[in-house]
Motif scaffolding. Structure first.
Motif, PDB file in Angstrom:
ATOM      1  N   GLU A 235     -29.323 -93.676 -12.072  1.00 57.78           N
ATOM      2  CA  GLU A 235     -28.779 -94.101 -10.781  1.00 57.78           C
ATOM      3  C   GLU A 235     -29.871 -94.709  -9.890  1.00 57.78           C
ATOM      4  O   GLU A 235     -29.664 -95.752  -9.274  1.00 57.78           O
ATOM      5  CB  GLU A 235     -28.138 -92.907 -10.071  1.00 57.78           C
ATOM      6  N   ASP A 236     -31.039 -94.064  -9.849  1.00 52.21           N
ATOM      7  CA  ASP A 236     -32.149 -94.582  -9.040  1.00 52.21           C
ATOM      8  C   ASP A 236     -32.637 -95.921  -9.577  1.00 52.21           C
ATOM      9  O   ASP A 236     -32.983 -96.827  -8.809  1.00 52.21           O
ATOM     10  CB  ASP A 236     -33.303 -93.580  -9.027  1.00 52.21           C
ATOM     11  N   TYR A 237     -32.684 -96.022 -10.901  1.00 50.51           N
ATOM     12  CA  TYR A 237     -33.116 -97.287 -11.525  1.00 50.51           C
ATOM     13  C   TYR A 237     -32.171 -98.421 -11.174  1.00 50.51           C
ATOM     14  O   TYR A 237     -32.609 -99.512 -10.771  1.00 50.51           O
ATOM     15  CB  TYR A 237     -33.197 -97.114 -13.045  1.00 50.51           C
ATOM     16  N   LEU A 238     -30.883 -98.208 -11.314  1.00 49.27           N
ATOM     17  CA  LEU A 238     -29.907 -99.261 -11.028  1.00 49.27           C
ATOM     18  C   LEU A 238     -29.944 -99.655  -9.553  1.00 49.27           C
ATOM     19  O   LEU A 238     -29.801-100.835  -9.206  1.00 49.27           O
ATOM     20  CB  LEU A 238     -28.504 -98.793 -11.424  1.00 49.27           C
ATOM     21  N   TYR A 239     -30.147 -98.668  -8.689  1.00 45.17           N
ATOM     22  CA  TYR A 239     -30.236 -98.952  -7.260  1.00 45.17           C
ATOM     23  C   TYR A 239     -31.447 -99.849  -6.963  1.00 45.17           C
ATOM     24  O   TYR A 239     -31.342-100.845  -6.232  1.00 45.17           O
ATOM     25  CB  TYR A 239     -30.351 -97.646  -6.470  1.00 45.17           C
ATOM     26  N   ALA A 240     -32.606 -99.482  -7.538  1.00 39.95           N
ATOM     27  CA  ALA A 240     -33.831-100.262  -7.326  1.00 39.95           C
ATOM     28  C   ALA A 240     -33.700-101.664  -7.906  1.00 39.95           C
ATOM     29  O   ALA A 240     -34.210-102.645  -7.333  1.00 39.95           O
ATOM     30  CB  ALA A 240     -35.023 -99.540  -7.947  1.00 39.95           C
ATOM     31  N   LYS A 241     -33.010-101.778  -9.031  1.00 40.70           N
ATOM     32  CA  LYS A 241     -32.835-103.073  -9.675  1.00 40.70           C
ATOM     33  C   LYS A 241     -31.991-103.999  -8.797  1.00 40.70           C
ATOM     34  O   LYS A 241     -32.327-105.178  -8.609  1.00 40.70           O
ATOM     35  CB  LYS A 241     -32.176-102.886 -11.041  1.00 40.70           C
ATOM     36  N   VAL A 242     -30.909-103.467  -8.251  1.00 40.47           N
ATOM     37  CA  VAL A 242     -30.056-104.266  -7.372  1.00 40.47           C
ATOM     38  C   VAL A 242     -30.829-104.697  -6.127  1.00 40.47           C
ATOM     39  O   VAL A 242     -30.757-105.850  -5.692  1.00 40.47           O
ATOM     40  CB  VAL A 242     -28.794-103.471  -6.974  1.00 40.47           C
TER      41      VAL A 242
END
Length: 478
Positions: A235-242
């Protein structure tokens, strides 16, 4: 390192800007981080603790600095700047590469002095703009100018750090804002180690966008691509990617194109590739000839003259050590092009470095020549070898041991040697050496292998020149 198509396009485009004198660097805290200098959070960590705050929970770091000033005034902040940015003096590989690739304009928000020290260590004359009064003075014949828009560690009282400093910046340091606007309009910037959270820069970029609308100039920045391995949860990875994708998209409003990298060491590799490619525009010509055998003198003179002319015509910079029977003809070829084309400056076409002939000082003349050869050849990316013989004190014709030494120095400095084997003497031996032992210099390219092979065969002057220039042209894009 295998460059992506995006990275390679950036390399090609930025090299053009450097050659045209239109490239500039904007350095943020990330450029000096590898040297042990703190970033903003590191700088403010102790100050936050005095306020009973956690710096990792604060997003408005400028506001945090202001809070500390409100309670404790400026003294501790000033001491922090002096202590944190005085401890290390050794520049990084990236600093060194930026100094060597020929960029003359540097902007930075850093308080450290690594940029100017690196430039000066390379023997360059540097002009620094730190205060408003610095704009009233100009150093003649400078090699680079460094704008320290947030101040310097030696003058911490004037460093831009707290909210008050940012709010009054346009009034107190208007000359910096005006100069930066001008450079952002006329030059192509590469932002390194910069987070784009600085309100000064955001204001200036916004003003340029208002004035030029969608016609903003092209600039570049590096972004380390968000990696899943850097995060505990998906979840943190996808948030940072966006968030990163949105940031990259937003920067395009200002004409800033993001170059994605996998790791920070990729920046060093990209800068090193730019340096290598730029050096390949500098061609060292090594040659000496008491006799031109197996050529006639007429044919040899024609070859040297026409080859030098074509190199000058293609805007390659020739470096020559003024070898016997070669150097004067090289000069004539470059001069011929200059006067026929009304080219603006011979200095852009030819660097002439005659060897010292009289011994003085503690070093022998041979030691002096070796030092001299290393210095000259290190400036080049490609070296051409022609003929190579001399007359000894007994009247015997010998192979040129100096050219052999220059060939070995080329290999040491990663300068690609192009011995024209058909010209005989030491050049024939060096050509055989390349063909038998150093074909990796051809970079596994069939065209280069073919050209290298042909310049050792019995072909006309025109074909020799076509193959030599073909090798050099090809190497510019590999």
């Amino acid at each position: 390192m295998e460059f992506t198509s995006e990275q390679r396009k950036f390399i090609n485009d930025f090299i053009v800007e450097i050659k045209n004198g239109d490239a500039a660097i904007f350095a943020g805290a990330g450029l000096s981080a590898s040297n042990g200098f703190v970033d903003w959070k590191g700088l403010l960590k102790d100050l936050a603790e005095e306020l009973e705050l956690d710096v990792n929970k604060e997003h408005d770091l400028i506001g945090l600095a202001q809070y500390h000033f409100n309670r404790f005034k400026r003294g501790k902040i000033n001491n922090k700047i002096i202590n944190e940015f005085t401890t290390l003096k050794q520049y990084s590989e990236n600093h060194k590469l930026l100094s060597q690739i020929g960029i003359g304009t540097f902007w930075t928000t850093n308080y450290d002095q690594l940029i100017e020290r690196t430039l000066e260590a390379d023997g360059k004359t540097v002009e620094k703009k730190i205060r408003n009064e610095d704009f009233s003075r100009n150093i003649k014949k400078k090699d680079a100018i460094v704008y320290k828009m947030h101040g310097d560690k030696d003058s911490p009282d004037e460093a831009v750090l707290i909210k008050d400093d940012y709010e009054t910046y346009q009034d107190k340091k208007e000359l910096f804002s005006t100069a930066l606007r001008g450079d952002l309009l006329s030059k192509t910037f590469l932002f390194i180690g910069f987070s784009f959270d600085d309100p000064n820069l955001e204001y200036i970029l916004g003003r340029i966008k208002v004035l030029l609308k969608d016609n903003t100039p092209t600039h570049y920045c590096f972004f380390k691509e968000v990696s899943e391995s850097d995060f505990v949860s998906q979840e943190d990875y996808l948030y940072a990617k966006v968030k990163q994708e949105l940031k990259i998209e937003d920067l395009r409003r200002y004409g800033i194109h993001s170059i994605l990298i996998q790791q920070y060491s990729d920046i060093t590799e990209i800068l090193r590739e730019i340096q290598t490619r730029l050096k390949r525009n500098h061609i060292f010509i090594s040659g000496a000839a008491h006799t031109y055998e197996p050529f006639t003198e007429e044919r040899a003179v024609e070859l040297i003259h026409k080859l030098s002319y074509q190199l000058a015509e293609k805007k390659y910079k020739i470096i020559s050590g003024y070898g016997l029977g070669i150097g004067s003809i090289v000069i004539n070829g470059a001069l011929d092009y200059k006067f026929q084309s009304n080219y603006k400056s011979l200095d852009d076409l030819l660097i002439l470095r005659p060897f010292p002939q009289i011994q003085s000082g503690k070093k022998s003349i041979q030691e002096r020549w070796t030092d001299y050869r290393n210095e000259i050849i290190s400036q080049a990316g490609i070296a051409i070898f022609m003929f190579g013989n001399k007359l000894d004190k007994n009247g015997q014709t010998l192979l040129s041991n100096g050219m052999r030494e220059e060939f070995d120095i080329c290999l040491k400095h990663n300068v690609i040697p192009i011995p024209i084997g058909i010209t005989g003497s030491i050049s024939k031996e060096l050509w055989n050496d390349v063909i038998n032992n150093h074909l990796e210099l051809c970079l596994n390219d069939d065209f280069l292998r073919d050209c290298f092979t042909k310049i050792g065969e019995d072909i006309s002057n025109e074909k020799i020149i076509n193959n030599v220039v073909g090798i050099i042209d090809r190497l510019q894009n590999l």
